[in-house]
Design a protein around this motif. Structure first.
Motif, short mmCIF file in Angstrom:
data_model
loop_
_atom_site.label_atom_id
_atom_site.label_comp_id
_atom_site.label_asym_id
_atom_site.label_seq_id
_atom_site.Cartn_x
_atom_site.Cartn_y
_atom_site.Cartn_z
N LEU A 50 0.83 -1.21 0.00
CA LEU A 50 0.00 0.00 0.00
C LEU A 50 0.87 1.26 0.00
O LEU A 50 0.60 2.22 -0.73
N ILE A 51 1.90 1.24 0.82
CA ILE A 51 2.77 2.42 0.91
C ILE A 51 3.50 2.66 -0.40
O ILE A 51 3.62 3.79 -0.88
N LEU A 52 3.96 1.57 -0.99
CA LEU A 52 4.72 1.71 -2.23
C LEU A 52 3.82 2.16 -3.38
O LEU A 52 4.21 2.99 -4.21
N VAL A 53 2.62 1.63 -3.44
CA VAL A 53 1.68 2.08 -4.47
C VAL A 53 1.30 3.54 -4.23
O VAL A 53 1.20 4.32 -5.18
N ASP A 94 -2.20 -2.07 -20.81
CA ASP A 94 -1.42 -2.78 -21.79
C ASP A 94 -2.14 -3.92 -22.48
O ASP A 94 -1.92 -4.21 -23.61
N GLY A 95 -3.01 -4.58 -21.77
CA GLY A 95 -3.53 -5.82 -22.27
C GLY A 95 -3.01 -6.93 -21.40
O GLY A 95 -3.66 -7.93 -21.17
N ARG A 96 -1.80 -6.73 -20.89
CA ARG A 96 -1.31 -7.71 -19.91
C ARG A 96 -0.83 -7.04 -18.63
O ARG A 96 -0.89 -7.64 -17.57
N SER A 97 -0.37 -5.78 -18.72
CA SER A 97 0.11 -5.11 -17.52
C SER A 97 -1.03 -4.39 -16.79
O SER A 97 -1.93 -3.86 -17.41
N LEU A 98 -0.93 -4.40 -15.46
CA LEU A 98 -1.93 -3.71 -14.66
C LEU A 98 -1.29 -2.55 -13.91
O LEU A 98 -0.31 -2.73 -13.19
N ALA A 99 -1.85 -1.37 -14.07
CA ALA A 99 -1.41 -0.21 -13.29
C ALA A 99 -2.20 -0.19 -12.00
O ALA A 99 -3.41 -0.39 -11.99
N LEU A 100 -1.49 0.06 -10.92
CA LEU A 100 -2.13 0.03 -9.60
C LEU A 100 -2.23 1.43 -9.01
O LEU A 100 -1.35 2.26 -9.20
N SER A 101 -3.31 1.66 -8.29
CA SER A 101 -3.43 2.92 -7.55
C SER A 101 -4.31 2.67 -6.33
O SER A 101 -5.02 1.68 -6.25
N LEU A 102 -4.20 3.59 -5.38
CA LEU A 102 -4.97 3.45 -4.15
C LEU A 102 -6.37 4.01 -4.33
O LEU A 102 -6.56 5.06 -4.96
N ASP A 104 -9.79 5.50 -2.25
CA ASP A 104 -9.87 6.38 -1.09
C ASP A 104 -9.67 5.58 0.19
O ASP A 104 -8.92 5.98 1.08
N ALA A 105 -10.34 4.44 0.26
CA ALA A 105 -10.18 3.56 1.42
C ALA A 105 -8.73 3.10 1.53
O ALA A 105 -8.17 3.00 2.63
N GLY A 106 -8.12 2.83 0.38
CA GLY A 106 -6.74 2.39 0.36
C GLY A 106 -5.80 3.47 0.86
O GLY A 106 -4.85 3.20 1.60
N GLU A 107 -6.07 4.70 0.45
CA GLU A 107 -5.24 5.81 0.90
C GLU A 107 -5.38 6.00 2.41
O GLU A 107 -4.40 6.29 3.11
N ALA A 108 -6.59 5.80 2.91
CA ALA A 108 -6.80 5.90 4.36
C ALA A 108 -5.98 4.82 5.08
O ALA A 108 -5.33 5.09 6.10
N MET A 109 -6.02 3.62 4.55
CA MET A 109 -5.25 2.54 5.16
C MET A 109 -3.76 2.80 5.05
O MET A 109 -3.00 2.54 5.98
N ARG A 110 -3.33 3.27 3.89
CA ARG A 110 -1.91 3.58 3.71
C ARG A 110 -1.44 4.56 4.76
O ARG A 110 -0.38 4.40 5.36
#
Lengths: 152, 152
Positions: A50-53, A94-102, A104-110
């Motif tokens: 979470l922190i790295l994302v 990409d079709g195969r690659s996934l971009a990740l992001s937080l 709102d709930a994820g940002e709160a947890m981060r």
DNA sequence: CAACATTGCTATGTTTCATAGCAATAATAA
DNA sequence: TTATTATTGCTATGAAACATAGCAATGTTG
């Protein structure tokens, strides 16, 4: 059998070894961190992700794994789980690659995880009170890098 | 989604943390040690036990666990397995306590494990080449002890 | 286009350590 | 002596982090 030389303190040709010390130190601190993070329902690896994302929104799952030294095979269920909990959003770039992001709930947890990790780092300050952490950092960095050279 | 700031080197607010460094360093060296010991069919914990029993013949299983920070529940199958392989001899001293000692085969394995661990320690010398390991040892000892204070 | 590499993923196993609980035994207190 | 408590070894079970092997889909390169 003679046990006269076996008072409480055992003879220990193990604890003097750097490798063993490193192992015990790491496991002790991991227990501390794990306990703290458990209060918000996260495991250390999950918090790390979470922190790295959070610091790299839009980053690719496999890059993440490379930086953290986590294999693709183990990355997949980790990310799935965090996404299922509503903390991570995956969007294909990409079709195969996934971009990740937080989310709102994820940002709160981060944010909460970050605070717990900061507090955890403060335990090092207590334990090493006064000592300069510079050499420790430098040596651990060298060890982490040196040991990783061989592993794939 | 903007990925322009995501060249190879990811932004990393994690790797600067002492706890994370400790974890990575430990896991890297554990992989190194594990690989070496695998060649003689031992796991790190098993090698540790053989060496400790070798230095403390007649010691009690529970003392061993206390020194190594291994719970009784985990100690039992470890000892059983080493005994089943013919490396350890158990002899009751008490009715409930078991005194442990190395068999001849166990002593042979201890010796080989010891050599592998010495070689493993030499990897630290390479990696930290020139550096004084004193501070590292002292700090890791403090961390291992400090972190263990809380855990039971 | 063909050969190759990368990406995400499933299935599975290993290693280390955790908890909960049990029976037998020892140590201590009443 | 008896009753309570603690210790010892053990089983069963699960969690956390990591490993390998292999697959399908997609991208990249020759």
């Amino acid at each position: 059998m003679d046990r006269s030389n076996l008072a409480s303190p055992l003879n220990d040709p193990i604890i003097s070894r750097l490798g063993y010390l490193l192992r015990r130190a790491s496991s002790a601190m991991m227990a501390d961190l794990g306990g703290g993070l458990a209060e918000i329902g996260l495991r250390p690896v999950e918090a790390t992700i979470l922190i790295l994302v959070g610091a790299n929104p839009g980053c690719i799952q496999s890059d993440l794994g490379r930086v953290l030294g986590i294999k693709r095979a183990n990355m997949a269920p980790l990310i799935s789980s965090l996404a299922a909990k509503g903390y991570l959003a995956k969007s294909p770039v990409d079709g195969r690659s996934l971009a990740l992001s937080l989310t709102d709930a994820g940002e709160a947890m981060r944010s909460r995880a970050d605070a717990i990790m900061d507090e955890h780092e403060r335990r090092f300050d207590e334990i090493l009170n006064g000592c300069d952490q510079g050499p420790l950092r430098a040596m651990l960095t060298a060890i982490a890098a040196g040991g990783a050279e061989q592993g794939g």
